[in-house]
Write a protein that holds these residues in place. Structure first.
Motif, PDB file in Angstrom:
ATOM      1  N   GLN A  69      60.763  60.886 -40.589  1.00  0.00           N
ATOM      2  CA  GLN A  69      61.270  62.250 -40.765  1.00  0.00           C
ATOM      3  C   GLN A  69      62.757  62.322 -40.450  1.00  0.00           C
ATOM      4  OE1 GLN A  69      58.714  64.574 -38.229  1.00  0.00           O
ATOM      5  NE2 GLN A  69      57.149  64.844 -39.818  1.00  0.00           N
ATOM      6  N   LYS A  70      63.189  61.601 -39.422  1.00  0.00           N
ATOM      7  CA  LYS A  70      64.613  61.583 -39.073  1.00  0.00           C
ATOM      8  C   LYS A  70      65.425  60.920 -40.183  1.00  0.00           C
ATOM      9  CE  LYS A  70      67.956  60.063 -35.610  1.00  0.00           C
ATOM     10  NZ  LYS A  70      68.848  59.458 -36.620  1.00  0.00           N
ATOM     11  N   THR A  71      64.897  59.828 -40.733  1.00  0.00           N
ATOM     12  CA  THR A  71      65.602  59.152 -41.823  1.00  0.00           C
ATOM     13  C   THR A  71      65.747  60.074 -43.023  1.00  0.00           C
ATOM     14  OG1 THR A  71      64.753  56.991 -41.131  1.00  0.00           O
ATOM     15  CG2 THR A  71      65.545  57.180 -43.402  1.00  0.00           C
ATOM     16  N   ASP A  72      64.672  60.812 -43.332  1.00  0.00           N
ATOM     17  CA  ASP A  72      64.726  61.758 -44.455  1.00  0.00           C
ATOM     18  C   ASP A  72      65.714  62.888 -44.168  1.00  0.00           C
ATOM     19  OD1 ASP A  72      63.589  62.759 -47.035  1.00  0.00           O
ATOM     20  OD2 ASP A  72      62.987  64.436 -45.768  1.00  0.00           O
ATOM     21  N   LEU A  77      70.934  65.415 -45.070  1.00  0.00           N
ATOM     22  CA  LEU A  77      72.193  65.873 -44.484  1.00  0.00           C
ATOM     23  C   LEU A  77      73.376  65.176 -45.146  1.00  0.00           C
ATOM     24  CD1 LEU A  77      73.770  67.472 -42.384  1.00  0.00           C
ATOM     25  CD2 LEU A  77      73.396  65.592 -40.760  1.00  0.00           C
ATOM     26  N   ALA A  78      73.241  63.863 -45.403  1.00  0.00           N
ATOM     27  CA  ALA A  78      74.323  63.127 -46.064  1.00  0.00           C
ATOM     28  C   ALA A  78      74.559  63.661 -47.471  1.00  0.00           C
ATOM     29  CB  ALA A  78      73.977  61.636 -46.113  1.00  0.00           C
ATOM     30  N   GLU A  79      73.468  63.994 -48.188  1.00  0.00           N
ATOM     31  CA  GLU A  79      73.607  64.568 -49.521  1.00  0.00           C
ATOM     32  C   GLU A  79      74.305  65.923 -49.455  1.00  0.00           C
ATOM     33  OE1 GLU A  79      69.681  64.743 -51.083  1.00  0.00           O
ATOM     34  OE2 GLU A  79      69.573  62.589 -51.556  1.00  0.00           O
ATOM     35  N   PHE A  80      73.933  66.735 -48.461  1.00  0.00           N
ATOM     36  CA  PHE A  80      74.544  68.052 -48.300  1.00  0.00           C
ATOM     37  C   PHE A  80      76.038  67.920 -48.025  1.00  0.00           C
ATOM     38  CE2 PHE A  80      75.919  71.485 -45.461  1.00  0.00           C
ATOM     39  CZ  PHE A  80      75.617  72.597 -46.237  1.00  0.00           C
ATOM     40  N   VAL A  81      76.410  66.983 -47.140  1.00  0.00           N
ATOM     41  CA  VAL A  81      77.818  66.773 -46.816  1.00  0.00           C
ATOM     42  C   VAL A  81      78.582  66.291 -48.037  1.00  0.00           C
ATOM     43  CG1 VAL A  81      79.423  65.374 -45.445  1.00  0.00           C
ATOM     44  CG2 VAL A  81      77.399  66.362 -44.362  1.00  0.00           C
TER      45      VAL A  81
END
Length: 243
Positions: A69-72, A77-81
């Motif tokens: 879940q943390k990896t997802d 979050l990386a995609e959002f940034v």
């Protein structure tokens, strides 16, 4: 010995027709502290590992689920940034584009500024501006192949009537005849197109023309992308040409 009432079994009605698994699931849902009260049982429970097939404890499985879940979450979050940074860069380009058009003293200068900005700020090396109702100052301007004056009743322009009527930009693929008309000898190298109607709101709500942006990349302008920035760009261009 103290007997503890099992909530959900003796303390509540159990729906009829349930399977054993459903009753167990319901009971555990009503008794989230069950494994705290039965820790030896928790230590003995084994589950298959999701990748290796070997067995692991329930605690290990929970840690594995939390890690996934943390990896997802990290990925999203990386995609959002990344999207936020891309939008910030695009907003900065639109700002530079706006300032350049504002500094153009008249419509003819705006044409030269527009062509340069599309190349330098947006890497739009395949672009064409079609004007159907140019001002007198632009009617005799010579900025080919970027600027083309086209008659309102031109047969090729009729294929864009629906687009011009909506006043909304569109991205993706166009018909071969439309691509040939827009980009001429470069048509074969165009993989995707963005079409930006130039709505003349200062007149009778008609059309001033059309800006076409072409790219060799098939996914550069795709149907699912947002067209809000293209719409704003079209409004800025229209205002500059009507100056």
């Amino acid at each position: 010995m103290t007997t503890q009432t099992a909530r959900g079994v003796t303390g509540a009605q159990t729906p009829t027709g349930q399977t054993d698994e459903e009753r167990i699931e319901r009971y555990l849902g009503l008794n989230p502290d069950f494994f705290e009260r039965h820790q030896p049982l928790l230590a003995r429970m084994r589950l298959p590992h999701m990748r290796t097939g070997s067995t692991i404890s329930l605690v290990e499985r929970q840690v594995e689920v939390l890690r996934e879940q943390k990896t997802d979450s990290d990925r999203r979050l990386a995609e959002f940034v990344a999207v936020a940074r891309a939008n910030d860069q695009l907003a900065d380009r639109i700002h530079r584009f706006t300032r350049r058009l504002l500094r153009a003293p008249h419509a003819a200068a705006a044409i030269a500024t527009l062509e340069a900005s599309l190349r330098e700020d947006f890497d739009a090396f395949h672009s064409v501006l079609l004007l159907t109702t140019p001002s007198d100052a632009l009617r005799n301007a010579s900025y080919e192949p970027f600027l083309r004056i086209v008659a309102n009743d031109d047969a090729n322009m009729r294929s864009f009537e629906a687009l011009l009527a909506t006043g909304k930009p569109r991205c993706g693929q166009v018909r071969d005849t439309q691509r040939d008309f827009l980009f001429g000898p470069e048509a074969a190298s165009i993989g995707s197109v963005a079409l930006v109607p130039l709505s003349n709101d200062k007149a009778d709500g008609g059309s001033l023309g059309l800006l076409a942006l072409g790219s060799a990349e098939r996914e550069r302008f795709h149907p699912g992308m947002s067209t809000e920035f293209l719409k704003r760009m079209g409004e800025l261009i229209t205002d500059a040409l009507l100056r």
